[in-house]
Design an enzyme around this catalytic site. Sequence first.
Site, PDB file in Angstrom:
ATOM      1  N   HIS A  49       0.865  -1.189   0.000  1.00 21.62           N
ATOM      2  CA  HIS A  49       0.000   0.000   0.000  1.00 21.62           C
ATOM      3  C   HIS A  49       0.899   1.237   0.000  1.00 21.62           C
ATOM      4  CE1 HIS A  49      -2.825   3.049   1.365  1.00 21.62           C
ATOM      5  NE2 HIS A  49      -3.783   2.243   0.970  1.00 21.62           N
ATOM      6  N   GLU A  84      -3.886   2.009  -7.479  1.00 24.87           N
ATOM      7  CA  GLU A  84      -4.273   3.096  -6.577  1.00 24.87           C
ATOM      8  C   GLU A  84      -3.357   4.300  -6.816  1.00 24.87           C
ATOM      9  OE1 GLU A  84      -6.446   1.779  -2.865  1.00 24.87           O
ATOM     10  OE2 GLU A  84      -4.353   1.518  -2.406  1.00 24.87           O
TER      11      GLU A  84
HETATM   12  C1  PEP Z   1      -6.836   3.068   0.406  1.00 22.88           C
HETATM   13  O1  PEP Z   1      -6.397   3.348   1.508  1.00 22.88           O
HETATM   14  O2  PEP Z   1      -6.458   2.040  -0.173  1.00 22.88           O
HETATM   15  C2  PEP Z   1      -7.810   3.969  -0.209  1.00 22.88           C
HETATM   16  C3  PEP Z   1      -8.192   3.723  -1.427  1.00 22.88           C
HETATM   17  O3  PEP Z   1      -8.255   5.011   0.563  1.00 22.88           O
HETATM   18  P1  PEP Z   1      -9.457   6.013   0.228  1.00 22.88           P
HETATM   19  O4  PEP Z   1     -10.588   5.188  -0.314  1.00 22.88           O
HETATM   20  O5  PEP Z   1      -9.785   6.640   1.537  1.00 22.88           O
HETATM   21  O6  PEP Z   1      -8.944   6.977  -0.789  1.00 22.88           O
END
Ligand code: PEP
Length: 229
Positions: free
Chosen positions: A86, A153
């Site tokens: 992450h 992400e």
């Molecule tokens: C995450 O922590 O993987 C994430 C996507 O956070 P958020 O949805 O709060 O942006």
Amino acid sequence: MKFIIGNWKMNGTPSDKESMLTTLANTKTKNKIVLCLPFTLLNGNNNCGIAIGAQDVSNHENGAFTGDISAKMLTEMGTKYVIVGHSERRLYHNETNEIVREKATIAIKHGITPIICVGETLEEKNTGHTISVIKKMLLESIPESGEYIVAYEPRWAIGTGLTPSTNEIVTAVKAVFDTLPNPRPILYGGSVNANNAHDIILIPYVDGLLVGGASLKSDTFLPIIKSID
Ligand code: PEP
């Protein structure tokens, strides 16, 4: 079937978990719900069909690694998934692609499916490097074999309320798809909420969502689950 994976980060008490599981147990969905909880909440089985995941795992089997949790320990707790790489771990704990790959590999060895996160920074996006960054991270972070999930992400979208355009998501997840040696589920994560979940899940190559902040409370998590059912 799509994945909807909640990442509680460093939040939640036993009663928060119990209340979320009770709500989810009463929610019918054709999709796969996974809750990635802090280590302190991993204990105890549930019979409501919700899979439990962790948010990190040691890249070592066992030994003098104070504060770390091994894959074997997670397996013994009934943990089925673990998030690795992450961006918050990469940023605050200096995790490299090599370490992420080791973590993914050891998780698979112990029967846990890793969710391998990749994504570009805002600067990398603004300088046109999104695809090259994602490909490099991916190729260096994925294990040689075994089942795993990839989460795209963008760092700049996490916890900011900002999301990429549909075109940007398609381009990035297609790059992930094309880079993987074999097809694997690909998730999108970054400021997913009940207003955007439905549109994002319809984007080609998106097999699910990784939800951070909005997964903490049933008021915000349930509408996401319902919007894509
Ligand atoms: C995450 O922590 O993987 C994430 C996507 O956070 P958020 O949805 O709060 O942006």
